[in-house]
Design a protein around this motif. Structure first.
Motif, PDB file in Angstrom:
ATOM      1  N   ALA A  52       0.838  -1.206   0.000  1.00 45.92           N
ATOM      2  CA  ALA A  52       0.000   0.000   0.000  1.00 45.92           C
ATOM      3  C   ALA A  52       0.870   1.252   0.000  1.00 45.92           C
ATOM      4  N   ILE A  53       0.640   2.112  -1.004  1.00 47.90           N
ATOM      5  CA  ILE A  53       1.348   3.387  -1.122  1.00 47.90           C
ATOM      6  C   ILE A  53       0.364   4.551  -1.043  1.00 47.90           C
ATOM      7  N   GLN A  54      -0.750   4.437  -1.796  1.00 45.97           N
ATOM      8  CA  GLN A  54      -1.803   5.452  -1.743  1.00 45.97           C
ATOM      9  C   GLN A  54      -3.064   4.810  -1.144  1.00 45.97           C
ATOM     10  N   ASP A  55      -3.655   5.487  -0.191  1.00 43.15           N
ATOM     11  CA  ASP A  55      -4.824   4.995   0.540  1.00 43.15           C
ATOM     12  C   ASP A  55      -4.483   3.674   1.225  1.00 43.15           C
ATOM     13  N   LEU A  56      -3.999   3.793   2.435  1.00 47.63           N
ATOM     14  CA  LEU A  56      -3.542   2.618   3.170  1.00 47.63           C
ATOM     15  C   LEU A  56      -4.684   1.812   3.769  1.00 47.63           C
ATOM     16  N   SER A  57      -5.925   2.309   3.611  1.00 44.46           N
ATOM     17  CA  SER A  57      -7.088   1.636   4.189  1.00 44.46           C
ATOM     18  C   SER A  57      -7.530   0.463   3.315  1.00 44.46           C
ATOM     19  N   LEU A  83      -5.837  11.711  -9.147  1.00 41.78           N
ATOM     20  CA  LEU A  83      -6.744  12.611  -8.431  1.00 41.78           C
ATOM     21  C   LEU A  83      -7.342  13.648  -9.367  1.00 41.78           C
ATOM     22  N   ALA A  84      -6.536  14.144 -10.312  1.00 43.39           N
ATOM     23  CA  ALA A  84      -7.061  15.094 -11.299  1.00 43.39           C
ATOM     24  C   ALA A  84      -8.070  14.410 -12.214  1.00 43.39           C
ATOM     25  N   THR A  88     -13.019  14.234 -13.886  1.00 45.77           N
ATOM     26  CA  THR A  88     -13.605  14.119 -15.230  1.00 45.77           C
ATOM     27  C   THR A  88     -14.863  13.261 -15.245  1.00 45.77           C
ATOM     28  N   ILE A  89     -15.132  12.544 -14.144  1.00 45.00           N
ATOM     29  CA  ILE A  89     -16.345  11.727 -14.080  1.00 45.00           C
ATOM     30  C   ILE A  89     -17.039  11.955 -12.742  1.00 45.00           C
ATOM     31  N   VAL A  90     -18.301  11.599 -12.674  1.00 47.34           N
ATOM     32  CA  VAL A  90     -19.082  11.782 -11.448  1.00 47.34           C
ATOM     33  C   VAL A  90     -19.202  10.441 -10.727  1.00 47.34           C
ATOM     34  N   ARG A  91     -18.692  10.381  -9.511  1.00 43.22           N
ATOM     35  CA  ARG A  91     -18.766   9.171  -8.701  1.00 43.22           C
ATOM     36  C   ARG A  91     -18.824   9.540  -7.224  1.00 43.22           C
ATOM     37  N   LYS A  92     -19.393   8.660  -6.434  1.00 42.29           N
ATOM     38  CA  LYS A  92     -19.262   8.745  -4.986  1.00 42.29           C
ATOM     39  C   LYS A  92     -18.149   7.775  -4.614  1.00 42.29           C
ATOM     40  N   TRP A  93     -16.953   8.311  -4.441  1.00 44.56           N
ATOM     41  CA  TRP A  93     -15.759   7.476  -4.305  1.00 44.56           C
ATOM     42  C   TRP A  93     -15.723   6.769  -2.955  1.00 44.56           C
ATOM     43  N   ARG A  94     -15.274   5.516  -3.021  1.00 44.74           N
ATOM     44  CA  ARG A  94     -15.192   4.723  -1.799  1.00 44.74           C
ATOM     45  C   ARG A  94     -13.917   5.009  -1.019  1.00 44.74           C
ATOM     46  N   GLY A  95     -12.855   5.386  -1.736  1.00 41.45           N
ATOM     47  CA  GLY A  95     -11.567   5.645  -1.098  1.00 41.45           C
ATOM     48  C   GLY A  95     -10.735   6.580  -1.949  1.00 41.45           C
ATOM     49  N   THR A  99      -6.281   2.772  -7.949  1.00 38.31           N
ATOM     50  CA  THR A  99      -6.934   1.606  -8.547  1.00 38.31           C
ATOM     51  C   THR A  99      -8.419   1.885  -8.785  1.00 38.31           C
ATOM     52  N   GLU A 100      -9.074   2.472  -7.800  1.00 32.91           N
ATOM     53  CA  GLU A 100     -10.488   2.800  -7.957  1.00 32.91           C
ATOM     54  C   GLU A 100     -10.690   3.822  -9.077  1.00 32.91           C
ATOM     55  N   THR A 101      -9.797   4.821  -9.147  1.00 32.17           N
ATOM     56  CA  THR A 101      -9.890   5.819 -10.221  1.00 32.17           C
ATOM     57  C   THR A 101      -9.800   5.152 -11.579  1.00 32.17           C
ATOM     58  N   LEU A 102      -8.793   4.294 -11.747  1.00 32.22           N
ATOM     59  CA  LEU A 102      -8.595   3.598 -13.015  1.00 32.22           C
ATOM     60  C   LEU A 102      -9.805   2.746 -13.367  1.00 32.22           C
ATOM     61  N   LEU A 103     -10.294   2.002 -12.424  1.00 26.11           N
ATOM     62  CA  LEU A 103     -11.419   1.095 -12.656  1.00 26.11           C
ATOM     63  C   LEU A 103     -12.666   1.864 -13.094  1.00 26.11           C
ATOM     64  N   GLU A 104     -12.954   2.974 -12.432  1.00 26.54           N
ATOM     65  CA  GLU A 104     -14.151   3.746 -12.774  1.00 26.54           C
ATOM     66  C   GLU A 104     -14.005   4.493 -14.092  1.00 26.54           C
TER      67      GLU A 104
END
Length: 655
Positions: A52-57, A83-84, A88-95, A99-104
């Motif tokens: 874990a490097i970004q978002d250790l949770s 983060l930038a 560009t998209i609308v989401r309610k981010w979980r963390g 990885t989540e950014t890429l996936l969405e």
């Protein structure tokens, strides 16, 4: 998130166990968390080891499912601009993980559009449930590894070849062309791997595998989403005219790249060798940082290989929190025993050893380290772009028979005799900095003098062994290792060589060396020179802005002079090697003798025993300095011993 990934397809309900065994084999790549996932049909199995490097949770845990439920991903790497991209998209981010950014982004925009937006290093696999498709993807420069294979119509892939070997149906059949390439260059060029029917995914590309209800691969689609040659040609259409403007833009691009790569929830630092490349990165990191940065240097008791004093002076000038460690023979020897475990293919760049040790040293204080890798290939830093090319071009004006005669006269003296001449004659003019490996360089010159075209000149210049077939038990005629497509569009030959290095030597030697050595220590390394923006701006330079007065990296020197006095970094290039030749004649002699014994050479089954034994005797008797070829063979033999242990013994088959 720096990690290890692995996956398999197939009808077996045991697939999840296989994937878990594959990921366990590379636990060091992700010691923080291990997880797996299987699809509803139990025909697709993903496994992930997380550093874990970004978002250790746990919001950054993988495998990760998209908000829409259609995509599952396992990801290794960092997306510096994620983060930038969230804006560009609308989401309610979980963390906060990339990885989540890429996936969405993939879910919203599609894979191709997403890849064009990414600034980062990565290798990932994504499963599209609706399309019943697995896609494996690699970053533009190949910073992160990814191996794959399709056997009996089923797919398996992983960050490391060690993982694939855990598959119960894996076969250790050596690929003869890959072995020949390894013996020639010291690494296996992509897309080959050392084993038959196993491949490395090429940089800037992806492969999509359509699978049926039982997990069989029924179609494969290839795509190259980024091409360094096309990118270079496009950049040259907007070439710099004004040098001051070029300096300003290159500096700003590098500064932005360094700043982008500071994104981390873990401590960060730099490798500082004392050369131009790492010094500039360290200076820029210190400039953009709010606190004093950490820098790390490895020194050598052997002064012919030591740059630590220069690095220390630079660190003092820049005001970094500097740490240095001086290596003795015992530390080097201890590290050599670990090499076959961290490099899952045979790999013989001897700077792998100090790279491993500086990574181990840095890991005590940081989890992320910035490096200077990539600068030579983009800004004309290697001697082959300057002096080497000049000598070859001048030799073309000489009749061929005279070139062959001159070459023969040079090789009349052994490499060791040339080294002695360097010590006696040239050393007196160089203020005690005698030229390293003069004999090797003179014999290289003798080889390239005979060449009549640039392609063969390049291959001989970067080769460890010009005639690998002579070493092999299996004779191979085919020897085309590199792609030369479209390079004639570049009139300047040095630019062709830079592109070949970018597509080959950088990908399969430099980046492999650093990634494996660092990740074995659970340390993430980042390369600010290898951003798309830096690459494109570098290719807007005229060659005169790269190479001037016989020196490469002219524009980097100009930028660096604003941070550090030139006398600190204008030193002869030393590289990052160790005294292999001396060690093989001293404390490593018994180890080498064992691996090169007739019994062990016969056991590996890959080498002509008499030829190899003769090379070793010549080296031991000091008739010829065969250290590079010997080290090459030793690294294969040491690697093969590990493979035997992992696969319960057996003699290699070469087909």
């Amino acid at each position: 998130i720096m990690c290890g990934i692995a996956g398999v397809t197939g009808p077996s309900s045991d697939g999840s166990n296989v994937a878990q065994q594959m990921i366990n084999a590379i636990r060091w790549r992700g010691p923080d968390e291990l997880n797996g996932w299987s699809n509803e049909n139990k025909t697709v199995h993903f496994a992930h080891a997380r550093l874990a490097i970004q978002d250790l949770s746990t919001a950054g845990s993988q495998p990760m499912i998209s908000h829409c439920g259609n995509y599952h991903i396992i990801f290794n790497g960092e997306i510096y601009n994620h983060l930038a991209l969230r804006n560009t998209i609308v989401r309610k981010w979980r963390g906060r993980s990339d990885t989540e950014t890429l996936l969405e982004l993939i879910s919203e925009l599609g894979l191709n559009s997403t890849l064009q937006l990414l600034n980062g290093m990565f290798a990932f696999a994504i499963y599209n449930k609706a399309a019943s498709e697995i896609t494996i993807v690699k970053d533009r420069f190949g910073e992160k590894p990814l191996y794959w294979s399709v056997r009996n119509n089923f797919l398996d892939f992983a960050s490391d070849l060690t993982s694939l070997m855990k598959h119960p149906k894996f076969e250790t059949t050596i690929c003869p062309k890959a072995l020949s390439a390894y013996l020639r260059f010291g690494y296996v060029p992509s897309p080959m791997a050392i084993f038959k029917n196993v491949f490395k995914l090429k940089p800037g590309s992806y492969k999509s595998f359509k699978i049926n209800i039982t997990g069989e691969v029924i179609d494969i689609v290839d795509c190259q989403y980024w091409n360094p040659v096309c990118a270079a040609l496009s950049a040259q259409q907007n070439a710099y005219v004004d040098e001051a403007d070029a300096r300003k833009q290159i500096k700003n691009s590098l500064r932005n790249s360094v700043k982008d790569q500071t994104i981390s929830d873990r401590p960060i630092g730099t490798f500082l060798s004392g050369g131009i490349d790492s010094t500039l990165i360290t200076a820029l990191l210190q400039e953009v940082s709010d606190t004093t940065i950490n820098s790390f240097t490895i020194g050598f008791e052997n002064k012919a290989f030591d740059e630590a004093q220069t690095a220390k002076k630079i660190a003092q000038h820049l005001g970094t929190n500097h740490s240095e460690m001086y290596l003795n023979e015992q530390q080097i020897i201890s590290a050599i025993t670990k090499i076959p475990f961290m490099y899952s293919e045979p790999f013989s760049d001897s700077s792998q050893i100090p790279t491993f040790l500086v990574s181990e040293f840095a890991k005590q204080d940081v989890t992320v380290a910035l490096t200077g890798d990539g600068a030579d290939e983009l800004f004309g830093g290697y001697n082959r772009y300057t002096q080497g090319l000049k000598y070859w071009q001048q030799s073309q004006r000489i009749p061929q028979f005279l070139r062959h005669l001159s070459s023969g006269l040079i090789t009349k003296l052994s490499m060791k005799q040339w080294d002695h001449i360097g010590d006696l004659v040239l050393g007196s003019f160089a203020k005690n900095r005698t030229p390293r490996l003069l004999g090797n360089k003179m014999h290289k010159l003798a080889s390239v003098m005979k060449k009549n075209e640039w392609k063969s000149y390049y291959e001989d210049l970067v080769a460890i062994q010009n005639h690998p077939a002579n070493l092999m038990s299996y004779k191979l005629l085919e020897n085309n290792y590199f792609e030369y497509l479209n390079l004639e569009m570049f009139e300047n030959i040095s630019e062709r060589l830079m592109l070949l290095d970018t597509m080959g030597y950088l990908v399969d030697d430099i980046l492999v060396k650093v990634d494996r050595a660092a990740m074995y220590n659970s340390l993430e390394t980042r390369c600010p020179y290898l951003s798309t923006d830096v690459y494109e701006k570098a290719w807007r330079l005229s060659n005169d802005m790269r190479v001037r007065d016989g020196k490469g990296k002219w524009i980097l020197r100009e930028i660096l002079s604003n941070y550090v006095p030139s006398y600190l970094y204008e030193q002869p290039k030393m590289g990052f090697g160790i005294p292999i030749g001396e060690l093989l004649l001293g404390p490593l002699r018994d180890w080498a003798e064992s691996l090169l014994s007739a019994n062990k050479l016969e056991n590996s089954g890959c080498f002509d025993i008499d030829t190899v034994r003769n090379l070793w005797r010549e080296h031991v008797d000091k008739k010829h300095n065969n250290e590079h070829t010997i080290w090459n063979i030793l690294m294969f033999q040491a690697w093969w011993e590990v493979i035997q242990h992992e696969t319960n013994g057996g003699r290699a088959t070469v087909q």
